[in-house]
Enzyme design. Structure first.
Site, mmCIF file in Angstrom:
data_model
loop_
_atom_site.group_PDB
_atom_site.id
_atom_site.type_symbol
_atom_site.label_atom_id
_atom_site.label_comp_id
_atom_site.label_asym_id
_atom_site.label_seq_id
_atom_site.Cartn_x
_atom_site.Cartn_y
_atom_site.Cartn_z
ATOM 1 N N CYS A 2 0.853 -1.178 0.000
ATOM 2 C CA CYS A 2 0.000 0.000 0.000
ATOM 3 C C CYS A 2 0.891 1.230 0.000
ATOM 4 O O CYS A 2 2.114 1.129 -0.028
ATOM 5 C CB CYS A 2 -0.908 0.010 1.232
ATOM 6 N N ALA A 51 -5.905 -3.892 -1.900
ATOM 7 C CA ALA A 51 -6.636 -4.845 -1.060
ATOM 8 C C ALA A 51 -6.107 -6.256 -1.280
ATOM 9 O O ALA A 51 -6.376 -6.880 -2.298
ATOM 10 C CB ALA A 51 -8.123 -4.779 -1.371
ATOM 11 N N VAL A 52 -5.343 -6.746 -0.317
ATOM 12 C CA VAL A 52 -4.772 -8.090 -0.378
ATOM 13 C C VAL A 52 -5.426 -9.007 0.650
ATOM 14 O O VAL A 52 -5.656 -10.184 0.393
ATOM 15 C CB VAL A 52 -3.241 -8.031 -0.168
ATOM 16 N N GLY A 76 2.576 -3.364 4.550
ATOM 17 C CA GLY A 76 3.321 -4.596 4.761
ATOM 18 C C GLY A 76 2.429 -5.781 5.040
ATOM 19 O O GLY A 76 1.204 -5.718 4.887
ATOM 20 N N GLU A 77 3.070 -6.846 5.449
ATOM 21 C CA GLU A 77 2.387 -8.084 5.803
ATOM 22 C C GLU A 77 3.030 -8.640 7.069
ATOM 23 O O GLU A 77 4.248 -8.792 7.128
ATOM 24 C CB GLU A 77 2.500 -9.144 4.692
ATOM 25 N N ASP A 97 -4.024 -8.152 9.153
ATOM 26 C CA ASP A 97 -2.836 -8.593 9.883
ATOM 27 C C ASP A 97 -2.221 -7.477 10.716
ATOM 28 O O ASP A 97 -1.666 -7.713 11.785
ATOM 29 C CB ASP A 97 -1.798 -9.169 8.913
ATOM 30 N N LEU A 256 7.504 -14.473 -10.565
ATOM 31 C CA LEU A 256 8.471 -14.110 -11.587
ATOM 32 C C LEU A 256 9.470 -15.250 -11.723
ATOM 33 O O LEU A 256 9.922 -15.816 -10.725
ATOM 34 C CB LEU A 256 9.193 -12.818 -11.215
ATOM 35 N N SER A 363 9.156 -13.616 -5.833
ATOM 36 C CA SER A 363 10.390 -13.405 -6.587
ATOM 37 C C SER A 363 11.580 -13.865 -5.755
ATOM 38 O O SER A 363 11.450 -14.175 -4.573
ATOM 39 C CB SER A 363 10.529 -11.922 -6.956
ATOM 40 N N GLY A 364 12.763 -13.897 -6.379
ATOM 41 C CA GLY A 364 13.958 -14.439 -5.726
ATOM 42 C C GLY A 364 14.916 -13.402 -5.194
ATOM 43 O O GLY A 364 16.076 -13.730 -4.905
#
Length: 561
Positions: A2, A51-52, A76-77, A97, A256, A363-364
């Site tokens: 966000c 919105a996740v 964040g998460e 969360d 990815l 992703s890595g």
């Protein structure tokens, strides 16, 4: 992902100041809100939402009935929020969360709160009862945060610097904007007039230290000791957990896939975890490159092996060059290797946003810094020096690869998740003896490759594929992306311009025409802000004049073999 923004003690019209917050609208295309702080007419929050999780109650600033004096804006998460809720029997009002931050703060204060968070985050927490403001950022700076503060106590905070540069303040016509340091939190006093005073800046976590939240982790018990098989088993456990916890979303997940070791491990593990979680949709993987790109070929092999729904995005040199202005504006940097590597990531993110309904991307990123994946690590004078360099790179991720990964995806309203920078996984990896982590037998990331050799996650040719920088792998060896760019800027920057480069750009003076060209674009968008980049990214222990791995002797030798 966000966009957060806040002002404290503004002496200009808030409705005018709030226009600055719209410059980060791309970070949250689903909804936005501006809200004044009760009792402080010169303080406000701005929030752009992607919105996740919890689409109904996820708007910010977050406020709950139990703590009417607390205001939270965060990006964040927090992956362990449910575990902490159950452990301490907190009563939630939402499924968001970030609500855990309010409960933890009320229970134990800011230091315990931030040390208990397993995730990636940047937050602004306001406590009007105790007249405090808190700022915090995750260990590696995966989520961005910038601030500007004047001597008389005006404070402005934003996810990206572009949301602060045009703010006005009576005592300071040119606000100094700087990144908030990763792994830190700041405590500020809130004065009756809405202005603030900094009390302390605290470093709460070192990347080598096992985080406090490990006490409440769901990871099965790790085996003690540094025997090779023990270490490999522990790394597999921690990596699986790092991927699994990042499945937390109400939106579709994609990955990815460059065909390199890191993104391939993430994609294969992710697909396995999605199946175990009985997710009903197929995993989509995305690769980008020009024709004859080695990355496209390798990614195709991985996708066929793991059974993902694979998409290839082709671009040509003209499209890449045309994107440079948008890329540098999004990045807020002029670092050469960052700009090069960002073009492909920017274009593939644009494709995903336009052609799919997915917003969460795996992703890595972070593996090269953590596992000593850069080719120049072959030249490290000792394992101890290699260890020092690895930690330096991790501390500076927020200036380079993490910055690239966040801005190129956020520019298109996407959220990136990076399992290799998981707290538990990275702290354990860094706790291993230095000699275990160095390149061996001419192969970088040897320990990581060994760890998954018998796992059947990847074909052997991919597991042991030599390192290829993302900005190099998207093009053929004969016509590298860095060479295409250098040929182009040769006609944009002449020798006379280079002769006066030191006078025009006394700080971080560009040494090449490519660097000069990027700096010009940066100064057009962000004049006088060159200090956002403290130094250019360059390989160590070698006399390199260009950050591309394809210019290094080790790579040239491998390419001829």
């Amino acid at each position: 992902m966000c966009g957060i923004w806040a002002l404290f003690g503004s002496d200009d019209c808030l409705s005018v100041q709030c226009l600055s917050a719209m410059k980060i609208a791309h970070r949250g295309p689903d909804a936005f809100r501006f809200e004044n702080v009760n009792g402080y007419t010169n303080c406000c929050f701005g929030f752009h939402r992607l919105a996740v999780v919890d689409p109904l109650f996820g708007m910010q600033p977050i406020r709950v009935k139990k703590y009417p004096y607390l205001w939270l804006c965060y990006n964040g998460e927090i992956y362990n929020h449910k575990a902490l809720q159950q452990r301490f029997e907190f009563e939630y009002q939402t499924n968001v969360d970030g609500e855990i931050i309010l409960h933890l703060y009320d229970k134990g204060g800011i230091e315990q709160t931030i040390c208990m968070l397993d995730g990636v985050f940047a937050f602004i927490l306001l406590d009007t009862a105790n007249k405090k403001v808190f700022l915090g950022r995750d260990t590696y700076g995966v989520r961005p945060l910038f601030k500007a503060m004047t001597e008389d106590g005006f404070l402005a905070v934003c996810s990206e610097a572009k949301g602060l540069v045009s703010l006005k303040h009576s005592t300071t016509p040119f606000l100094k904007v700087e990144p908030f340091l990763p792994g830190h939190y700041e405590v500020l006093d809130l004065k009756p007039n809405g202005k603030v005073a900094s009390v302390e800046m605290v470093k709460y976590h070192h990347c080598r230290d096992e985080p406090l939240h490990a006490l409440y982790d769901s990871v099965e018990k790790l085996f003690p000791g540094f025997e090779l098989e023990t270490v490999k088993s522990n790394l597999r456990i921690l990596f699986d957990n790092a991927v699994r916890k990042r499945l937390m979303t109400d939106r579709r997940i994609v990955c990815l896939l460059s065909g390199g070791l890191d993104s391939s491990l993430v994609a294969s593990s992710l697909l396995k975890q999605l199946k175990e979680a009985q997710v009903q949709y197929p995993l989509q993987t995305f690769a980008i490159g020009m024709e004859d790109s080695p990355d496209l070929l390798a990614a195709r092999k991985v996708a066929n092996y793991i059974g993902s729904e694979h998409h290839e995005v082709l671009f040509n040199s003209e499209e890449g060059i045309q994107a440079l202005d948008e890329v540098i504006f999004s990045l807020e940097t002029y670092d050469i290797t960052t700009v090069r590597a960002s073009v492909g990531m920017y274009l593939i993110s644009k494709y995903i946003r336009k052609n799919t309904d997915s917003v969460v991307i795996f992703s890595g990123e972070g593996s090269d810094e953590l596992t000593q994946g850069y080719i120049y690590f072959h030249k490290a004078p000792s394992p101890e020096k290699a260890e020092e360099e690895s930690e330096r790179l991790l501390k500076e991720l927020y200036l380079f690869d993490v910055l690239r990964a966040d801005r190129t995806t956020a520019a298109h309203g996407l959220e990136l998740r990076v399992p290799f920078l998981d707290h538990r996984f990275s702290s354990y990896y860094l706790s291993l003896p230095p000699e275990m982590r160095v390149p061996k037998n001419g192969i970088e990331k040897h320990l990581l490759r060994e760890t998954f050799e018998d796992s059947n996650l990847l074909p052997k040719e991919i597991l042991w594929r030599p390192k290829e920088a993302f900005s190099d792998g998207i093009t053929s060896v004969k016509n590298s992306w860095f060479k295409i760019l250098q040929d182009y800027v040769e006609h944009q920057v002449d020798d006379a311009m280079m002769a006066t480069a030191a006078q025009k750009f006394p700080f971080n003076t560009p040494k090449t025409k490519e660097g000069y060209f990027y700096r010009q674009i940066f100064e057009h968008h962000y004049p006088g802000r060159a200090d956002w980049l403290t130094h250019y990214w360059m390989p160590k222990w070698i006399n390199a004049t260009d950050p591309s791995a394809r210019t290094l002797t080790h790579y040239k030798s491998a390419a001829k073999a």
